[in-house]
Design a protein around this motif. Sequence first.
Motif, PDB file in Angstrom:
ATOM      1  N   ARG A   1     -26.338  23.617  51.119  1.00  0.00           N
ATOM      2  CA  ARG A   1     -25.119  24.203  51.693  1.00  0.00           C
ATOM      3  C   ARG A   1     -24.127  23.109  52.039  1.00  0.00           C
ATOM      4  O   ARG A   1     -24.400  22.260  52.874  1.00  0.00           O
ATOM      5  CB  ARG A   1     -25.468  24.984  52.956  1.00  0.00           C
ATOM      6  CG  ARG A   1     -25.182  26.446  52.813  1.00  0.00           C
ATOM      7  CD  ARG A   1     -25.628  27.224  53.977  1.00  0.00           C
ATOM      8  NE  ARG A   1     -24.580  27.231  54.985  1.00  0.00           N
ATOM      9  CZ  ARG A   1     -24.734  27.743  56.175  1.00  0.00           C
ATOM     10  NH1 ARG A   1     -25.898  28.253  56.523  1.00  0.00           N
ATOM     11  NH2 ARG A   1     -23.765  27.755  57.031  1.00  0.00           N
ATOM     12  N   ARG A   2     -22.994  23.127  51.389  1.00  0.00           N
ATOM     13  CA  ARG A   2     -21.986  22.090  51.610  1.00  0.00           C
ATOM     14  C   ARG A   2     -20.861  22.566  52.527  1.00  0.00           C
ATOM     15  O   ARG A   2     -20.027  21.771  52.927  1.00  0.00           O
ATOM     16  CB  ARG A   2     -21.420  21.625  50.290  1.00  0.00           C
ATOM     17  CG  ARG A   2     -22.502  21.096  49.370  1.00  0.00           C
ATOM     18  CD  ARG A   2     -21.990  20.045  48.453  1.00  0.00           C
ATOM     19  NE  ARG A   2     -23.059  19.474  47.649  1.00  0.00           N
ATOM     20  CZ  ARG A   2     -23.794  18.439  48.008  1.00  0.00           C
ATOM     21  NH1 ARG A   2     -23.611  17.877  49.166  1.00  0.00           N
ATOM     22  NH2 ARG A   2     -24.746  17.976  47.223  1.00  0.00           N
ATOM     23  N   GLU A   3     -20.848  23.848  52.847  1.00  0.00           N
ATOM     24  CA  GLU A   3     -19.831  24.398  53.735  1.00  0.00           C
ATOM     25  C   GLU A   3     -20.496  24.998  54.968  1.00  0.00           C
ATOM     26  O   GLU A   3     -21.538  25.639  54.858  1.00  0.00           O
ATOM     27  CB  GLU A   3     -19.012  25.460  53.013  1.00  0.00           C
ATOM     28  CG  GLU A   3     -18.235  24.918  51.842  1.00  0.00           C
ATOM     29  CD  GLU A   3     -17.435  25.979  51.124  1.00  0.00           C
ATOM     30  OE1 GLU A   3     -17.486  27.161  51.529  1.00  0.00           O
ATOM     31  OE2 GLU A   3     -16.762  25.629  50.151  1.00  0.00           O
ATOM     32  N   VAL A   4     -19.891  24.759  56.125  1.00  0.00           N
ATOM     33  CA  VAL A   4     -20.436  25.258  57.391  1.00  0.00           C
ATOM     34  C   VAL A   4     -19.317  25.933  58.159  1.00  0.00           C
ATOM     35  O   VAL A   4     -18.171  25.473  58.139  1.00  0.00           O
ATOM     36  CB  VAL A   4     -21.018  24.093  58.231  1.00  0.00           C
ATOM     37  CG1 VAL A   4     -21.406  24.548  59.619  1.00  0.00           C
ATOM     38  CG2 VAL A   4     -22.207  23.470  57.539  1.00  0.00           C
ATOM     39  N   THR A   5     -19.653  27.020  58.821  1.00  0.00           N
ATOM     40  CA  THR A   5     -18.704  27.714  59.691  1.00  0.00           C
ATOM     41  C   THR A   5     -19.244  27.667  61.106  1.00  0.00           C
ATOM     42  O   THR A   5     -20.434  27.855  61.335  1.00  0.00           O
ATOM     43  CB  THR A   5     -18.515  29.181  59.243  1.00  0.00           C
ATOM     44  OG1 THR A   5     -18.088  29.191  57.889  1.00  0.00           O
ATOM     45  CG2 THR A   5     -17.490  29.889  60.107  1.00  0.00           C
ATOM     46  N   GLY A   6     -18.361  27.400  62.051  1.00  0.00           N
ATOM     47  CA  GLY A   6     -18.742  27.349  63.452  1.00  0.00           C
ATOM     48  C   GLY A   6     -17.711  28.062  64.309  1.00  0.00           C
ATOM     49  O   GLY A   6     -16.719  28.599  63.812  1.00  0.00           O
ATOM     50  N   ALA A   7     -17.961  28.049  65.615  1.00  0.00           N
ATOM     51  CA  ALA A   7     -17.035  28.677  66.556  1.00  0.00           C
ATOM     52  C   ALA A   7     -17.033  27.900  67.858  1.00  0.00           C
ATOM     53  O   ALA A   7     -18.069  27.348  68.268  1.00  0.00           O
ATOM     54  CB  ALA A   7     -17.439  30.120  66.821  1.00  0.00           C
ATOM     55  N   TYR A   8     -15.866  27.861  68.501  1.00  0.00           N
ATOM     56  CA  TYR A   8     -15.722  27.163  69.776  1.00  0.00           C
ATOM     57  C   TYR A   8     -14.590  27.815  70.560  1.00  0.00           C
ATOM     58  O   TYR A   8     -13.444  27.849  70.103  1.00  0.00           O
ATOM     59  CB  TYR A   8     -15.414  25.680  69.533  1.00  0.00           C
ATOM     60  CG  TYR A   8     -15.210  24.877  70.789  1.00  0.00           C
ATOM     61  CD1 TYR A   8     -16.303  24.409  71.512  1.00  0.00           C
ATOM     62  CD2 TYR A   8     -13.942  24.576  71.254  1.00  0.00           C
ATOM     63  CE1 TYR A   8     -16.130  23.663  72.662  1.00  0.00           C
ATOM     64  CE2 TYR A   8     -13.751  23.833  72.402  1.00  0.00           C
ATOM     65  CZ  TYR A   8     -14.851  23.378  73.102  1.00  0.00           C
ATOM     66  OH  TYR A   8     -14.674  22.636  74.248  1.00  0.00           O
TER      67      TYR A   8
ATOM     68  N   GLU B   1     -22.549  16.963  61.783  1.00  0.00           N
ATOM     69  CA  GLU B   1     -23.866  16.318  61.943  1.00  0.00           C
ATOM     70  C   GLU B   1     -24.985  17.254  61.479  1.00  0.00           C
ATOM     71  O   GLU B   1     -25.893  16.840  60.755  1.00  0.00           O
ATOM     72  CB  GLU B   1     -24.035  15.969  63.428  1.00  0.00           C
ATOM     73  CG  GLU B   1     -25.238  15.174  63.775  1.00  0.00           C
ATOM     74  CD  GLU B   1     -25.222  14.860  65.263  1.00  0.00           C
ATOM     75  OE1 GLU B   1     -25.426  15.792  66.085  1.00  0.00           O
ATOM     76  OE2 GLU B   1     -24.989  13.697  65.611  1.00  0.00           O
ATOM     77  N   MET B   2     -24.898  18.516  61.864  1.00  0.00           N
ATOM     78  CA  MET B   2     -25.887  19.511  61.441  1.00  0.00           C
ATOM     79  C   MET B   2     -25.869  19.691  59.923  1.00  0.00           C
ATOM     80  O   MET B   2     -26.908  19.718  59.269  1.00  0.00           O
ATOM     81  CB  MET B   2     -25.594  20.850  62.128  1.00  0.00           C
ATOM     82  CG  MET B   2     -26.533  21.976  61.756  1.00  0.00           C
ATOM     83  SD  MET B   2     -25.956  23.581  62.358  1.00  0.00           S
ATOM     84  CE  MET B   2     -24.733  23.952  61.110  1.00  0.00           C
ATOM     85  N   ARG B   3     -24.681  19.763  59.346  1.00  0.00           N
ATOM     86  CA  ARG B   3     -24.529  19.929  57.901  1.00  0.00           C
ATOM     87  C   ARG B   3     -25.176  18.765  57.151  1.00  0.00           C
ATOM     88  O   ARG B   3     -25.926  18.958  56.184  1.00  0.00           O
ATOM     89  CB  ARG B   3     -23.044  20.027  57.548  1.00  0.00           C
ATOM     90  CG  ARG B   3     -22.753  20.306  56.087  1.00  0.00           C
ATOM     91  CD  ARG B   3     -21.251  20.247  55.823  1.00  0.00           C
ATOM     92  NE  ARG B   3     -20.777  18.876  55.736  1.00  0.00           N
ATOM     93  CZ  ARG B   3     -20.844  18.128  54.636  1.00  0.00           C
ATOM     94  NH1 ARG B   3     -21.364  18.620  53.529  1.00  0.00           N
ATOM     95  NH2 ARG B   3     -20.394  16.898  54.633  1.00  0.00           N
ATOM     96  N   LEU B   4     -24.929  17.540  57.612  1.00  0.00           N
ATOM     97  CA  LEU B   4     -25.499  16.362  56.956  1.00  0.00           C
ATOM     98  C   LEU B   4     -27.021  16.305  57.104  1.00  0.00           C
ATOM     99  O   LEU B   4     -27.720  15.913  56.167  1.00  0.00           O
ATOM    100  CB  LEU B   4     -24.860  15.090  57.511  1.00  0.00           C
ATOM    101  CG  LEU B   4     -23.389  14.894  57.154  1.00  0.00           C
ATOM    102  CD1 LEU B   4     -22.819  13.685  57.873  1.00  0.00           C
ATOM    103  CD2 LEU B   4     -23.208  14.785  55.654  1.00  0.00           C
TER     104      LEU B   4
END
Length: 134
Positions: free
Chosen positions: A78-85, A66-69
């Motif tokens: 930016r078409r690539e996103v990195t996250g952590a959980y 959702e954030m990326r869009l």
Amino acid sequence: MKRVLFLLTLATGAVALSACAGGVEAPSEPGVCYAVEPGVDGKPPTFNVVARDQTQIEFCAARLEEMRLRFLNLGGNRREVTGAYQGQFIFIDRAGVWFGKSLEGSRFMALARTGDGRLAVPGAIEQAPVVPGQ
């Protein structure tokens, strides 16, 4: 002689283990979803809270997508996103969503993109069988 060889082997193993432990670890706070911004000039990455009270890693991936869009709709590129959980990293790219234990290590696919760009569990979408001659 055996004792020296044993101590040398033990020291070599300790050095090898310490070299593996030098990577960046994902935060493990329960239920918190983070966006990971790469570090600049050799600094460690920054973890920014995206959402709290997320009950599953897939929900965190949805918040990151959702954030990326939203950023793309605002003119971002930016078409690539990195996250952590909860101690795991989430990688979102044009193929789908991947999970991994480290930023540089192996990853496994969790969600694949459908033909219209949505995310789905791999193998959940049935395709019509191909009939020869039609």
